[in-house]
Design a protein around this motif. Sequence first.
Motif, PDB file in Angstrom:
ATOM      1  N   MET A 146       0.826  -1.196   0.000  1.00  0.00           N
ATOM      2  CA  MET A 146       0.000   0.000   0.000  1.00  0.00           C
ATOM      3  C   MET A 146       0.863   1.251   0.000  1.00  0.00           C
ATOM      4  O   MET A 146       2.007   1.232   0.477  1.00  0.00           O
ATOM      5  CB  MET A 146      -0.951  -0.013   1.193  1.00  0.00           C
ATOM      6  CG  MET A 146      -2.243  -0.745   0.874  1.00  0.00           C
ATOM      7  SD  MET A 146      -3.443  -0.632   2.177  1.00  0.00           S
ATOM      8  CE  MET A 146      -3.133  -2.165   3.016  1.00  0.00           C
ATOM      9  N   PRO A 147       0.317   2.354  -0.540  1.00  0.00           N
ATOM     10  CA  PRO A 147       1.099   3.592  -0.610  1.00  0.00           C
ATOM     11  C   PRO A 147       1.516   4.084   0.762  1.00  0.00           C
ATOM     12  O   PRO A 147       0.827   3.859   1.767  1.00  0.00           O
ATOM     13  CB  PRO A 147       0.120   4.579  -1.275  1.00  0.00           C
ATOM     14  CG  PRO A 147      -0.902   3.745  -1.941  1.00  0.00           C
ATOM     15  CD  PRO A 147      -1.007   2.490  -1.135  1.00  0.00           C
ATOM     16  N   THR A 148       2.643   4.792   0.806  1.00  0.00           N
ATOM     17  CA  THR A 148       3.112   5.391   2.034  1.00  0.00           C
ATOM     18  C   THR A 148       2.072   6.368   2.573  1.00  0.00           C
ATOM     19  O   THR A 148       1.479   7.133   1.814  1.00  0.00           O
ATOM     20  CB  THR A 148       4.436   6.131   1.796  1.00  0.00           C
ATOM     21  OG1 THR A 148       5.388   5.218   1.254  1.00  0.00           O
ATOM     22  CG2 THR A 148       4.981   6.717   3.094  1.00  0.00           C
ATOM     23  N   GLY A 149       1.867   6.331   3.869  1.00  0.00           N
ATOM     24  CA  GLY A 149       0.916   7.256   4.482  1.00  0.00           C
ATOM     25  C   GLY A 149      -0.468   6.686   4.667  1.00  0.00           C
ATOM     26  O   GLY A 149      -1.301   7.287   5.357  1.00  0.00           O
ATOM     27  N   VAL A 150      -0.745   5.524   4.076  1.00  0.00           N
ATOM     28  CA  VAL A 150      -2.058   4.890   4.225  1.00  0.00           C
ATOM     29  C   VAL A 150      -2.030   3.982   5.451  1.00  0.00           C
ATOM     30  O   VAL A 150      -1.102   3.193   5.627  1.00  0.00           O
ATOM     31  CB  VAL A 150      -2.416   4.064   2.964  1.00  0.00           C
ATOM     32  CG1 VAL A 150      -3.682   3.252   3.207  1.00  0.00           C
ATOM     33  CG2 VAL A 150      -2.586   4.963   1.772  1.00  0.00           C
ATOM     34  N   GLU A 151      -3.023   4.125   6.312  1.00  0.00           N
ATOM     35  CA  GLU A 151      -3.128   3.198   7.431  1.00  0.00           C
ATOM     36  C   GLU A 151      -3.473   1.827   6.888  1.00  0.00           C
ATOM     37  O   GLU A 151      -4.507   1.641   6.254  1.00  0.00           O
ATOM     38  CB  GLU A 151      -4.209   3.654   8.423  1.00  0.00           C
ATOM     39  CG  GLU A 151      -4.325   2.711   9.612  1.00  0.00           C
ATOM     40  CD  GLU A 151      -5.393   3.118  10.606  1.00  0.00           C
ATOM     41  OE1 GLU A 151      -5.862   2.230  11.349  1.00  0.00           O
ATOM     42  OE2 GLU A 151      -5.764   4.309  10.633  1.00  0.00           O
ATOM     43  N   ALA A 152      -2.594   0.873   7.118  1.00  0.00           N
ATOM     44  CA  ALA A 152      -2.755  -0.454   6.529  1.00  0.00           C
ATOM     45  C   ALA A 152      -2.989  -1.488   7.608  1.00  0.00           C
ATOM     46  O   ALA A 152      -2.408  -1.427   8.698  1.00  0.00           O
ATOM     47  CB  ALA A 152      -1.509  -0.818   5.720  1.00  0.00           C
TER      48      ALA A 152
END
Length: 283
Positions: A36-42
């Motif tokens: 997942m992209p950086t900065g997305v709560e995963a």
Amino acid sequence: MILVTGATGTTGSIVLRILAEKGARARGMSRTPDRMPTGVEAVEGDFENPASLRAALDGVSAVYLVSSPGPKIADHDLALIAAAAGTGVKKVVKLSAIGTGDPGFETSSGWHLAGEEALRASGLGWTILRPSMFASNSLAWAAQIDAGDPIPNHFGSGTNGVVDPRDIAEVAVEALLSDDHNGQTYTLTGPELLTLPDQVAHLSEALGRPIRTVDTSPDQIRVHLQAQGMPQDAIDMIVQGYEFVRKGGNAIVTADVERALGRPPRTFKTWAEDHRALFTRTP
């Protein structure tokens, strides 16, 4: 908080991006959260692990529900709807498929109908999205285009209302953020019916190079799939799907994208122009 399942997939990744652009809190669920992209709560979630679903739903008020194509979709839908019971989840937006529940669409009905019915009966707010063929499916032709090989036309003169995944994602976001779309089932298509050669012609124009197509027969398709070691029941299902389109069964265009977004859907030509770089080999 909005939970986006299938967060690294075709529509889920776009839904996450649009939610971020709108300043909405969102959490992406995937078996591969590192993608997942950086900065997305995963969160690493598994539809077959109730504990992981409950953890993914903690603090969530709305869910974008999407699962990889296949017969397990129904089980995944039912598992998430069950896990959402008694939590703070108030709404689920489900990605289904065009024609679900209609004669001739037995494949999509087998995958999606149980989930649709369970969602309608759940007491949750719901919106169901039934898209036609994704414009992005044509990315499967990239290697053949790069090699100068013809694109096999399994659909004959049959047409599809090819839809841009960005339109699907935008409708999903509107439904997640507003109650105006609760209780709606949207059949999402592009603005026009296209044959496969029509799509290839738009790609040819966008890429500035000639691209050929070659018609295939059901027998040729069967031989090709058998050579790949595909099970016979899967081959039968795929060939029946191609034949359904050949006979005009998916020649459907609706105004549902415009109903939801207040603008016409994007054309396949626009999609091809915007994604031409994905068909060009990087040196």
